[in-house]
Scaffold this motif. Sequence first.
Motif, PDB file in Angstrom:
ATOM      1  N   GLU A  19      19.742  12.335 115.138  1.00 43.55           N
ATOM      2  CA  GLU A  19      18.709  11.807 114.643  1.00 43.55           C
ATOM      3  C   GLU A  19      18.635  11.683 113.161  1.00 43.55           C
ATOM      4  O   GLU A  19      18.618  10.709 112.279  1.00 43.55           O
ATOM      5  CB  GLU A  19      17.354  12.179 115.132  1.00 43.55           C
ATOM      6  CG  GLU A  19      16.309  11.400 114.879  1.00 43.55           C
ATOM      7  CD  GLU A  19      14.942  11.904 115.574  1.00 43.55           C
ATOM      8  OE1 GLU A  19      13.869  11.617 115.089  1.00 43.55           O
ATOM      9  OE2 GLU A  19      14.945  12.697 116.348  1.00 43.55           O
ATOM     10  N   VAL A  20      19.055  12.872 112.537  1.00 45.68           N
ATOM     11  CA  VAL A  20      18.757  13.123 111.162  1.00 45.68           C
ATOM     12  C   VAL A  20      20.058  12.193 110.469  1.00 45.68           C
ATOM     13  O   VAL A  20      19.800  11.596 109.598  1.00 45.68           O
ATOM     14  CB  VAL A  20      18.835  14.486 110.664  1.00 45.68           C
ATOM     15  CG1 VAL A  20      19.115  14.510 109.322  1.00 45.68           C
ATOM     16  CG2 VAL A  20      17.629  15.253 111.000  1.00 45.68           C
ATOM     17  N   SER A  21      21.148  12.484 111.047  1.00 42.36           N
ATOM     18  CA  SER A  21      22.247  11.761 110.618  1.00 42.36           C
ATOM     19  C   SER A  21      22.080   9.907 110.726  1.00 42.36           C
ATOM     20  O   SER A  21      22.354   9.360 110.160  1.00 42.36           O
ATOM     21  CB  SER A  21      23.611  11.979 111.349  1.00 42.36           C
ATOM     22  OG  SER A  21      23.939  13.303 111.195  1.00 42.36           O
ATOM     23  N   ARG A  22      21.477   9.660 111.986  1.00 42.53           N
ATOM     24  CA  ARG A  22      21.420   8.236 112.163  1.00 42.53           C
ATOM     25  C   ARG A  22      20.058   7.540 111.278  1.00 42.53           C
ATOM     26  O   ARG A  22      20.411   6.464 110.952  1.00 42.53           O
ATOM     27  CB  ARG A  22      21.203   8.099 113.785  1.00 42.53           C
ATOM     28  CG  ARG A  22      21.110   6.704 114.204  1.00 42.53           C
ATOM     29  CD  ARG A  22      20.772   6.653 115.655  1.00 42.53           C
ATOM     30  NE  ARG A  22      19.243   6.895 116.101  1.00 42.53           N
ATOM     31  CZ  ARG A  22      19.021   8.141 116.563  1.00 42.53           C
ATOM     32  NH1 ARG A  22      20.092   9.032 116.973  1.00 42.53           N
ATOM     33  NH2 ARG A  22      17.751   8.691 116.978  1.00 42.53           N
ATOM     34  N   THR A  23      19.186   8.264 111.118  1.00 40.96           N
ATOM     35  CA  THR A  23      17.951   7.715 110.563  1.00 40.96           C
ATOM     36  C   THR A  23      17.757   8.082 108.826  1.00 40.96           C
ATOM     37  O   THR A  23      17.021   7.466 108.417  1.00 40.96           O
ATOM     38  CB  THR A  23      16.752   7.976 111.070  1.00 40.96           C
ATOM     39  OG1 THR A  23      16.566   9.423 111.286  1.00 40.96           O
ATOM     40  CG2 THR A  23      16.865   7.596 112.859  1.00 40.96           C
ATOM     41  N   ASP A  24      18.546   9.113 108.487  1.00 43.24           N
ATOM     42  CA  ASP A  24      18.247   9.613 107.334  1.00 43.24           C
ATOM     43  C   ASP A  24      16.774  10.424 107.128  1.00 43.24           C
ATOM     44  O   ASP A  24      16.345  10.373 106.189  1.00 43.24           O
ATOM     45  CB  ASP A  24      18.547   8.666 106.067  1.00 43.24           C
ATOM     46  CG  ASP A  24      19.952   8.413 105.973  1.00 43.24           C
ATOM     47  OD1 ASP A  24      20.944   9.316 106.294  1.00 43.24           O
ATOM     48  OD2 ASP A  24      20.225   7.107 105.435  1.00 43.24           O
ATOM     49  N   ASP A  25      16.518  10.520 108.275  1.00 43.93           N
ATOM     50  CA  ASP A  25      15.219  11.099 108.070  1.00 43.93           C
ATOM     51  C   ASP A  25      15.066  12.906 107.839  1.00 43.93           C
ATOM     52  O   ASP A  25      16.174  13.261 108.058  1.00 43.93           O
ATOM     53  CB  ASP A  25      14.191  11.198 109.575  1.00 43.93           C
ATOM     54  CG  ASP A  25      12.936  11.277 109.393  1.00 43.93           C
ATOM     55  OD1 ASP A  25      12.144  11.233 108.461  1.00 43.93           O
ATOM     56  OD2 ASP A  25      12.247  11.037 110.561  1.00 43.93           O
ATOM     57  N   ILE A  26      13.918  13.480 107.486  1.00 48.19           N
ATOM     58  CA  ILE A  26      14.043  14.730 107.222  1.00 48.19           C
ATOM     59  C   ILE A  26      13.591  15.560 108.163  1.00 48.19           C
ATOM     60  O   ILE A  26      12.365  15.126 108.662  1.00 48.19           O
ATOM     61  CB  ILE A  26      13.147  14.828 105.813  1.00 48.19           C
ATOM     62  CG1 ILE A  26      13.933  14.327 104.654  1.00 48.19           C
ATOM     63  CG2 ILE A  26      13.106  16.478 105.392  1.00 48.19           C
ATOM     64  CD1 ILE A  26      13.142  14.231 103.239  1.00 48.19           C
ATOM     65  N   LEU A  27      14.186  16.740 108.661  1.00 43.01           N
ATOM     66  CA  LEU A  27      13.689  17.883 109.693  1.00 43.01           C
ATOM     67  C   LEU A  27      13.227  18.831 108.894  1.00 43.01           C
ATOM     68  O   LEU A  27      14.140  19.481 108.092  1.00 43.01           O
ATOM     69  CB  LEU A  27      14.706  17.890 110.602  1.00 43.01           C
ATOM     70  CG  LEU A  27      14.350  18.501 111.948  1.00 43.01           C
ATOM     71  CD1 LEU A  27      13.543  17.954 112.632  1.00 43.01           C
ATOM     72  CD2 LEU A  27      15.559  18.939 112.800  1.00 43.01           C
ATOM     73  N   ILE A  28      12.046  19.246 108.943  1.00 46.36           N
ATOM     74  CA  ILE A  28      11.349  20.588 108.771  1.00 46.36           C
ATOM     75  C   ILE A  28      11.407  21.591 109.656  1.00 46.36           C
ATOM     76  O   ILE A  28      10.610  21.264 110.864  1.00 46.36           O
ATOM     77  CB  ILE A  28      10.087  20.294 107.845  1.00 46.36           C
ATOM     78  CG1 ILE A  28      10.106  19.402 106.626  1.00 46.36           C
ATOM     79  CG2 ILE A  28       9.604  21.737 107.507  1.00 46.36           C
ATOM     80  CD1 ILE A  28       8.878  19.035 106.000  1.00 46.36           C
ATOM     81  N   VAL A  29      11.709  22.732 109.385  1.00 46.38           N
ATOM     82  CA  VAL A  29      11.830  23.970 110.654  1.00 46.38           C
ATOM     83  C   VAL A  29      10.903  25.070 109.663  1.00 46.38           C
ATOM     84  O   VAL A  29      11.491  25.642 109.004  1.00 46.38           O
ATOM     85  CB  VAL A  29      13.006  24.339 110.974  1.00 46.38           C
ATOM     86  CG1 VAL A  29      12.932  25.429 112.052  1.00 46.38           C
ATOM     87  CG2 VAL A  29      14.201  23.124 111.201  1.00 46.38           C
ATOM     88  N   PRO A  30       9.664  24.991 110.049  1.00 46.68           N
ATOM     89  CA  PRO A  30       8.770  26.345 109.571  1.00 46.68           C
ATOM     90  C   PRO A  30       9.396  27.462 110.166  1.00 46.68           C
ATOM     91  O   PRO A  30       9.847  27.625 111.148  1.00 46.68           O
ATOM     92  CB  PRO A  30       7.349  25.944 110.035  1.00 46.68           C
ATOM     93  CG  PRO A  30       7.493  24.395 110.456  1.00 46.68           C
ATOM     94  CD  PRO A  30       8.824  24.119 110.904  1.00 46.68           C
ATOM     95  N   ARG A  31       9.243  28.563 109.420  1.00 45.32           N
ATOM     96  CA  ARG A  31       9.710  29.731 109.939  1.00 45.32           C
ATOM     97  C   ARG A  31       8.792  31.060 109.483  1.00 45.32           C
ATOM     98  O   ARG A  31       7.982  30.940 108.437  1.00 45.32           O
ATOM     99  CB  ARG A  31      10.914  30.388 109.111  1.00 45.32           C
ATOM    100  CG  ARG A  31      11.941  29.211 109.674  1.00 45.32           C
ATOM    101  CD  ARG A  31      13.348  29.515 108.790  1.00 45.32           C
ATOM    102  NE  ARG A  31      13.934  30.967 109.278  1.00 45.32           N
ATOM    103  CZ  ARG A  31      14.566  31.806 108.471  1.00 45.32           C
ATOM    104  NH1 ARG A  31      14.719  31.445 107.241  1.00 45.32           N
ATOM    105  NH2 ARG A  31      14.963  33.045 108.890  1.00 45.32           N
ATOM    106  N   ASN A  32       8.370  32.059 110.124  1.00 45.05           N
ATOM    107  CA  ASN A  32       7.476  33.051 109.846  1.00 45.05           C
ATOM    108  C   ASN A  32       6.052  32.493 109.294  1.00 45.05           C
ATOM    109  O   ASN A  32       5.453  33.175 108.765  1.00 45.05           O
ATOM    110  CB  ASN A  32       8.165  33.883 108.856  1.00 45.05           C
ATOM    111  CG  ASN A  32       9.368  34.411 109.484  1.00 45.05           C
ATOM    112  OD1 ASN A  32       9.458  34.796 110.508  1.00 45.05           O
ATOM    113  ND2 ASN A  32      10.385  34.583 108.544  1.00 45.05           N
ATOM    114  N   ASN A  33       5.617  31.324 109.989  1.00 49.13           N
ATOM    115  CA  ASN A  33       4.258  30.912 109.497  1.00 49.13           C
ATOM    116  C   ASN A  33       3.994  30.887 107.693  1.00 49.13           C
ATOM    117  O   ASN A  33       3.051  31.051 107.259  1.00 49.13           O
ATOM    118  CB  ASN A  33       3.173  31.700 109.944  1.00 49.13           C
ATOM    119  CG  ASN A  33       2.932  31.445 111.458  1.00 49.13           C
ATOM    120  OD1 ASN A  33       3.351  30.293 112.214  1.00 49.13           O
ATOM    121  ND2 ASN A  33       2.965  32.354 112.379  1.00 49.13           N
ATOM    122  N   ASN A  34       5.110  30.702 107.174  1.00 47.81           N
ATOM    123  CA  ASN A  34       5.390  31.060 105.814  1.00 47.81           C
ATOM    124  C   ASN A  34       5.898  29.738 105.284  1.00 47.81           C
ATOM    125  O   ASN A  34       7.055  29.527 105.423  1.00 47.81           O
ATOM    126  CB  ASN A  34       5.915  32.008 105.393  1.00 47.81           C
ATOM    127  CG  ASN A  34       5.990  32.219 103.845  1.00 47.81           C
ATOM    128  OD1 ASN A  34       5.610  31.373 103.173  1.00 47.81           O
ATOM    129  ND2 ASN A  34       6.155  33.534 103.287  1.00 47.81           N
TER     130      ASN A  34
END
Length: 89
Positions: A19-34
Amino acid sequence: MKAVTISSLRTNMKNYFDEVSRTDDILIVPRNNNEDDAVVVISIKEYNALTETAHLMSSETNRKRLEKSIDSLKKGKVKSFVLNDSTGE
């Protein structure tokens, strides 16, 4: 922009990457509630565009040249020309 948990990313990594490659959208992955620990996934096209923009804006001379060019374009002060094919065809 989409945020997903790390568990969801693990489970659906191929789908998210596609999806990121196809749409150039940005994916955010939160970690450790920080927020400072979050990871961002972007396409290579988006990454290259960001690094090119950063390079072009890295010096005052380049910034001024770009601003002048944008201003000229907005005012309709442009010149059309045809590039010659260097192969002679």
